[in-house]
Design a protein around this motif. Sequence first.
Motif, PDB file in Angstrom:
ATOM      1  N   ALA A  45       0.872  -1.176   0.000  1.00 15.88           N
ATOM      2  CA  ALA A  45       0.000   0.000   0.000  1.00 15.88           C
ATOM      3  C   ALA A  45       0.904   1.218   0.000  1.00 15.88           C
ATOM      4  CB  ALA A  45      -0.904   0.014   1.219  1.00 15.88           C
ATOM      5  N   GLN A  46       0.702   2.100  -0.972  1.00 13.91           N
ATOM      6  CA  GLN A  46       1.500   3.312  -1.077  1.00 13.91           C
ATOM      7  C   GLN A  46       0.638   4.515  -0.731  1.00 13.91           C
ATOM      8  OE1 GLN A  46       3.140   4.060  -4.958  1.00 13.91           O
ATOM      9  NE2 GLN A  46       3.764   6.132  -4.417  1.00 13.91           N
ATOM     10  N   SER A  47       1.141   5.358   0.131  1.00 16.64           N
ATOM     11  CA  SER A  47       0.475   6.608   0.466  1.00 16.64           C
ATOM     12  C   SER A  47       1.472   7.722   0.205  1.00 16.64           C
ATOM     13  CB  SER A  47       0.034   6.613   1.926  1.00 16.64           C
ATOM     14  OG  SER A  47      -0.529   7.858   2.251  1.00 16.64           O
ATOM     15  N   ASN A  48       1.273   8.419  -0.909  1.00 20.54           N
ATOM     16  CA  ASN A  48       2.199   9.458  -1.373  1.00 20.54           C
ATOM     17  C   ASN A  48       3.602   8.869  -1.491  1.00 20.54           C
ATOM     18  OD1 ASN A  48       0.183  11.347  -1.673  1.00 20.54           O
ATOM     19  ND2 ASN A  48       0.398  12.065   0.420  1.00 20.54           N
ATOM     20  N   TYR A  49       4.517   9.174  -0.593  1.00 18.34           N
ATOM     21  CA  TYR A  49       5.892   8.690  -0.731  1.00 18.34           C
ATOM     22  C   TYR A  49       6.278   7.647   0.314  1.00 18.34           C
ATOM     23  CZ  TYR A  49       6.261  12.374  -4.116  1.00 18.34           C
ATOM     24  OH  TYR A  49       6.062  13.158  -5.221  1.00 18.34           O
ATOM     25  N   LYS A  50       5.319   7.068   1.001  1.00 21.80           N
ATOM     26  CA  LYS A  50       5.571   6.018   1.989  1.00 21.80           C
ATOM     27  C   LYS A  50       4.993   4.703   1.483  1.00 21.80           C
ATOM     28  CE  LYS A  50       7.133   8.662   5.375  1.00 21.80           C
ATOM     29  NZ  LYS A  50       8.384   8.550   6.006  1.00 21.80           N
ATOM     30  N   ILE A  51       5.668   3.598   1.811  1.00 28.10           N
ATOM     31  CA  ILE A  51       5.212   2.259   1.427  1.00 28.10           C
ATOM     32  C   ILE A  51       5.148   1.395   2.682  1.00 28.10           C
ATOM     33  CG2 ILE A  51       5.948   0.118   0.310  1.00 28.10           C
ATOM     34  CD1 ILE A  51       6.944   1.660  -2.001  1.00 28.10           C
ATOM     35  N   SER A  52       4.107   0.589   2.754  1.00 26.65           N
ATOM     36  CA  SER A  52       4.031  -0.436   3.797  1.00 26.65           C
ATOM     37  C   SER A  52       3.321  -1.636   3.199  1.00 26.65           C
ATOM     38  CB  SER A  52       3.297   0.074   5.034  1.00 26.65           C
ATOM     39  OG  SER A  52       1.980   0.416   4.699  1.00 26.65           O
ATOM     40  N   GLY A  53       3.595  -2.807   3.762  1.00 27.56           N
ATOM     41  CA  GLY A  53       2.966  -4.007   3.233  1.00 27.56           C
ATOM     42  C   GLY A  53       3.571  -5.273   3.786  1.00 27.56           C
ATOM     43  N   THR A  54       3.330  -6.372   3.065  1.00 30.13           N
ATOM     44  CA  THR A  54       3.834  -7.684   3.463  1.00 30.13           C
ATOM     45  C   THR A  54       4.433  -8.399   2.257  1.00 30.13           C
ATOM     46  OG1 THR A  54       1.707  -8.755   3.059  1.00 30.13           O
ATOM     47  CG2 THR A  54       2.117  -7.952   5.300  1.00 30.13           C
ATOM     48  N   ALA A  55       5.288  -9.378   2.544  1.00 29.15           N
ATOM     49  CA  ALA A  55       5.898 -10.203   1.496  1.00 29.15           C
ATOM     50  C   ALA A  55       6.040 -11.621   2.018  1.00 29.15           C
ATOM     51  CB  ALA A  55       7.263  -9.659   1.106  1.00 29.15           C
ATOM     52  N   GLU A  56       6.013 -12.570   1.083  1.00 34.11           N
ATOM     53  CA  GLU A  56       6.284 -13.960   1.452  1.00 34.11           C
ATOM     54  C   GLU A  56       6.777 -14.729   0.236  1.00 34.11           C
ATOM     55  OE1 GLU A  56       3.030 -16.665   2.441  1.00 34.11           O
ATOM     56  OE2 GLU A  56       1.650 -15.232   1.548  1.00 34.11           O
ATOM     57  N   VAL A  57       7.582 -15.739   0.504  1.00 32.83           N
ATOM     58  CA  VAL A  57       8.039 -16.658  -0.533  1.00 32.83           C
ATOM     59  C   VAL A  57       7.160 -17.892  -0.440  1.00 32.83           C
ATOM     60  CG1 VAL A  57       9.953 -18.039  -1.392  1.00 32.83           C
ATOM     61  CG2 VAL A  57      10.391 -15.776  -0.410  1.00 32.83           C
ATOM     62  N   VAL A  58       6.463 -18.207  -1.530  1.00 36.42           N
ATOM     63  CA  VAL A  58       5.518 -19.321  -1.567  1.00 36.42           C
ATOM     64  C   VAL A  58       6.134 -20.456  -2.382  1.00 36.42           C
ATOM     65  CG1 VAL A  58       3.197 -20.024  -2.219  1.00 36.42           C
ATOM     66  CG2 VAL A  58       3.599 -17.694  -1.429  1.00 36.42           C
ATOM     67  N   SER A  59       6.061 -21.677  -1.846  1.00 34.10           N
ATOM     68  CA  SER A  59       6.623 -22.838  -2.523  1.00 34.10           C
ATOM     69  C   SER A  59       5.958 -24.111  -2.007  1.00 34.10           C
ATOM     70  CB  SER A  59       8.125 -22.911  -2.272  1.00 34.10           C
ATOM     71  OG  SER A  59       8.667 -24.084  -2.833  1.00 34.10           O
ATOM     72  N   ASP A  60       5.983 -25.141  -2.843  1.00 34.37           N
ATOM     73  CA  ASP A  60       5.523 -26.452  -2.402  1.00 34.37           C
ATOM     74  C   ASP A  60       6.569 -27.108  -1.504  1.00 34.37           C
ATOM     75  OD1 ASP A  60       3.155 -26.207  -3.804  1.00 34.37           O
ATOM     76  OD2 ASP A  60       3.960 -27.173  -5.604  1.00 34.37           O
ATOM     77  N   ASN A  61       7.831 -26.742  -1.698  1.00 31.06           N
ATOM     78  CA  ASN A  61       8.932 -27.258  -0.902  1.00 31.06           C
ATOM     79  C   ASN A  61       8.954 -26.527   0.441  1.00 31.06           C
ATOM     80  OD1 ASN A  61      11.358 -28.051   0.210  1.00 31.06           O
ATOM     81  ND2 ASN A  61      12.523 -27.781  -1.684  1.00 31.06           N
ATOM     82  N   LYS A  62       8.824 -27.248   1.541  1.00 31.06           N
ATOM     83  CA  LYS A  62       8.764 -26.657   2.886  1.00 31.06           C
ATOM     84  C   LYS A  62      10.035 -25.872   3.230  1.00 31.06           C
ATOM     85  CE  LYS A  62       4.893 -28.654   4.431  1.00 31.06           C
ATOM     86  NZ  LYS A  62       3.712 -27.935   4.723  1.00 31.06           N
ATOM     87  N   LYS A  63      11.188 -26.289   2.688  1.00 33.05           N
ATOM     88  CA  LYS A  63      12.448 -25.611   2.980  1.00 33.05           C
ATOM     89  C   LYS A  63      12.509 -24.217   2.359  1.00 33.05           C
ATOM     90  CE  LYS A  63      15.142 -29.827   3.423  1.00 33.05           C
ATOM     91  NZ  LYS A  63      16.240 -30.618   2.885  1.00 33.05           N
ATOM     92  N   LEU A  64      11.855 -24.036   1.232  1.00 33.86           N
ATOM     93  CA  LEU A  64      11.889 -22.744   0.544  1.00 33.86           C
ATOM     94  C   LEU A  64      10.784 -21.792   0.991  1.00 33.86           C
ATOM     95  CD1 LEU A  64      12.656 -23.945  -3.091  1.00 33.86           C
ATOM     96  CD2 LEU A  64      14.247 -23.003  -1.419  1.00 33.86           C
ATOM     97  N   GLN A  65       9.761 -22.312   1.632  1.00 38.10           N
ATOM     98  CA  GLN A  65       8.640 -21.497   2.071  1.00 38.10           C
ATOM     99  C   GLN A  65       9.073 -20.593   3.221  1.00 38.10           C
ATOM    100  OE1 GLN A  65       5.261 -23.924   2.837  1.00 38.10           O
ATOM    101  NE2 GLN A  65       3.894 -22.442   1.914  1.00 38.10           N
ATOM    102  N   SER A  66       8.501 -19.405   3.303  1.00 39.49           N
ATOM    103  CA  SER A  66       8.916 -18.447   4.328  1.00 39.49           C
ATOM    104  C   SER A  66       7.745 -17.998   5.188  1.00 39.49           C
ATOM    105  CB  SER A  66       9.554 -17.219   3.672  1.00 39.49           C
ATOM    106  OG  SER A  66       8.548 -16.426   3.074  1.00 39.49           O
ATOM    107  N   GLU A  67       8.092 -17.259   6.219  1.00 38.06           N
ATOM    108  CA  GLU A  67       7.093 -16.588   7.033  1.00 38.06           C
ATOM    109  C   GLU A  67       6.606 -15.354   6.276  1.00 38.06           C
ATOM    110  OE1 GLU A  67       9.099 -13.809  10.063  1.00 38.06           O
ATOM    111  OE2 GLU A  67      10.476 -15.495   9.848  1.00 38.06           O
TER     112      GLU A  67
END
Length: 127
Positions: A45-67
């Motif tokens: 979500a961008q509000s003028n010049y600030k950014i906030s949000g979430t990210a995650e790495v999605v995978s079928d492999n449990k080792k590559l999956q992230s919080e």
Amino acid sequence: MRSFILLLLLISTTSFSQTNKFTGTWSSENCKNCSKEYFLKITIAQSNYKISGTAEVVSDNKKLQSEIFDITGVVYTLGDKAQIKIEGKNNISASAVLFISDEAMQFSKRGGADIVPKEVILSKLYE
């Protein structure tokens, strides 16, 4: 005549400041040249010049999956480039730069922990 010019100036300034190009959900899932073993999903979500949000790495492999990571950052003046910080639990963090054009965004990791891919092209899924 003066009030008309002032009104046009006000409208053009307001419309420029409301352009939030980074807002939306972005993913490397549809990337043609990317690894299909995992994909990066970012919701911003961008509000003028600030950014906030979430990210995650999605995978079928449990080792590559992230919080789910928190994203904070700023957008540079012209609105095509942003500097973000990705933070997870246990003080794990990384920094990255986002470049945007049309409906694609380039994600380039600049430093920090190996919690996200180093470089990937993201496409917009929805706003």
